[in-house]
Design a protein around this motif. Structure first.
Motif, PDB file in Angstrom:
ATOM      1  N   ALA A  14       0.841  -1.202   0.000  1.00 33.26           N
ATOM      2  CA  ALA A  14       0.000   0.000   0.000  1.00 33.26           C
ATOM      3  C   ALA A  14       0.873   1.248   0.000  1.00 33.26           C
ATOM      4  O   ALA A  14       2.007   1.243   0.503  1.00 33.26           O
ATOM      5  N   SER A  28      -7.196  -2.296  -5.600  1.00 36.68           N
ATOM      6  CA  SER A  28      -6.066  -3.006  -4.990  1.00 36.68           C
ATOM      7  C   SER A  28      -5.556  -4.136  -5.868  1.00 36.68           C
ATOM      8  O   SER A  28      -4.388  -4.524  -5.774  1.00 36.68           O
ATOM      9  N   GLN A  59      -6.024  -7.199  -5.558  1.00 42.93           N
ATOM     10  CA  GLN A  59      -5.543  -8.324  -4.763  1.00 42.93           C
ATOM     11  C   GLN A  59      -6.440  -9.548  -4.891  1.00 42.93           C
ATOM     12  O   GLN A  59      -6.092 -10.625  -4.426  1.00 42.93           O
ATOM     13  N   VAL A  97      -4.825  -0.970  -0.267  1.00 41.10           N
ATOM     14  CA  VAL A  97      -5.676  -1.548   0.771  1.00 41.10           C
ATOM     15  C   VAL A  97      -6.922  -2.129   0.110  1.00 41.10           C
ATOM     16  O   VAL A  97      -7.547  -1.500  -0.745  1.00 41.10           O
ATOM     17  N   GLY A 111      -4.720  -5.384   4.244  1.00 40.20           N
ATOM     18  CA  GLY A 111      -3.536  -4.806   3.620  1.00 40.20           C
ATOM     19  C   GLY A 111      -2.507  -4.415   4.656  1.00 40.20           C
ATOM     20  O   GLY A 111      -2.503  -4.910   5.788  1.00 40.20           O
TER      21      GLY A 111
END
Length: 267
Positions: free
Chosen positions: A3, A52, A54, A127, A154
């Motif tokens: 981040a 993000s 992710q 994040v 995160g």
């Protein structure tokens, strides 16, 4: 660290806003409608999900990440604010109703913080803002916040907002705190969250506090709010004039005299 590292300052007491300072090319993401002001070098862009990346890669990962936000009642889109200048610049975000803004350093919470729906305000890019499914039927049906809560994951800074005054409780291993279901802001990932029936016929029917409360079992950190927005909204609606312009007190025995005696001097 994945981040972006951001610096911040929170202003105000009961109507707070957070000012975030971004280095060149740093980004902060925020919920739609939370933006307050920004300096000239900041560029605003609407993005899918939290940005993000992710949860997957490519288009599928982006759609999956955004789709999970819909389950928490949020929009598919968030807003990213990029400092495209060569010097530091600031952008500010405001809480949507009276209360406090809580800064969350995810590095201090083992990378995860669980909070109520709609409490997320903004965070450093990287994040992840997702959903936390309840694995317990009672919590899902009677938890007040529904079957799903938000999770913030995160290693950066994130900010959530609360209503009224905020209380922080550090729970030891096995220590239990009983809370109104709507008064929970959030808690760390090791806290065990469940729902318990209040019990007793008089309590259930005449208590006015609902049928269930939340039990939070340590170890971990819990944040509590004194005035959930749903409670504030219910009071406003109950006090609003009915059709024809009459308030809820104007049909009482005292009527306007009662309003005058209790300090309500509206004419």
């Amino acid at each position: 660290m994945q981040a972006h590292e951001i610096e911040y300052q929170i202003f105000g007491e009961e109507m707070q806003y957070v000012e975030i300072e971004l280095d060149p090319q740093e980004i902060v993401i925020a919920e739609a409608g939370s933006f307050m002001m920004m300096e000239n070098n900041i560029q605003m862009e609407t993005i899918f999900g939290d940005g993000s990346q992710q949860q997957g890669s490519g288009l599928f990962g982006t759609l999956l990440n955004a789709g999970k936000r819909v389950l928490t009642g949020e929009s598919l889109f968030m807003t990213a604010f990029l400092n495209q200048g060569t010097t530091k610049s600031k952008v500010s975000f405001a809480s949507p109703y009276p209360g406090k803004i809580l800064p969350i350093d995810l590095m201090q919470f083992q990378g995860k913080f669980i909070c109520q729906k709609s409490s997320f305000l903004c965070a450093a890019k990287g994040v992840s803002v997702g959903i936390e499914f309840s694995q317990k039927l009672g919590r899902g049906l009677f938890g007040g916040e529904g079957f799903i809560m938000q999770k913030i994951e995160g290693d950066g800074m994130a900010f959530v907002h609360s209503g009224g005054t905020m209380a922080k409780k550090e729970l030891a291993h096995g220590e239990v705190l009983k809370v109104d279901t709507g008064c929970i802001i959030g808690f760390t990932k090791d806290v065990d969250y469940d729902i318990e029936f209040i019990g007793g016929i008089k309590n259930s029917i005449f208590g006015g506090e609902g049928l269930f409360y939340a039990t939070l079992k340590g170890p971990g950190t819990v944040y509590i709010q004194s005035l959930p927005f749903s409670r504030l909204a219910d009071r406003i609606i109950a006090s609003a004039p009915r059709s024809g312009g009459n308030s809820r007190d104007e049909g009482s025995l005292l009527g306007g005299l009662g309003n005058l005696l209790d300090g309500d001097n509206r004419f």
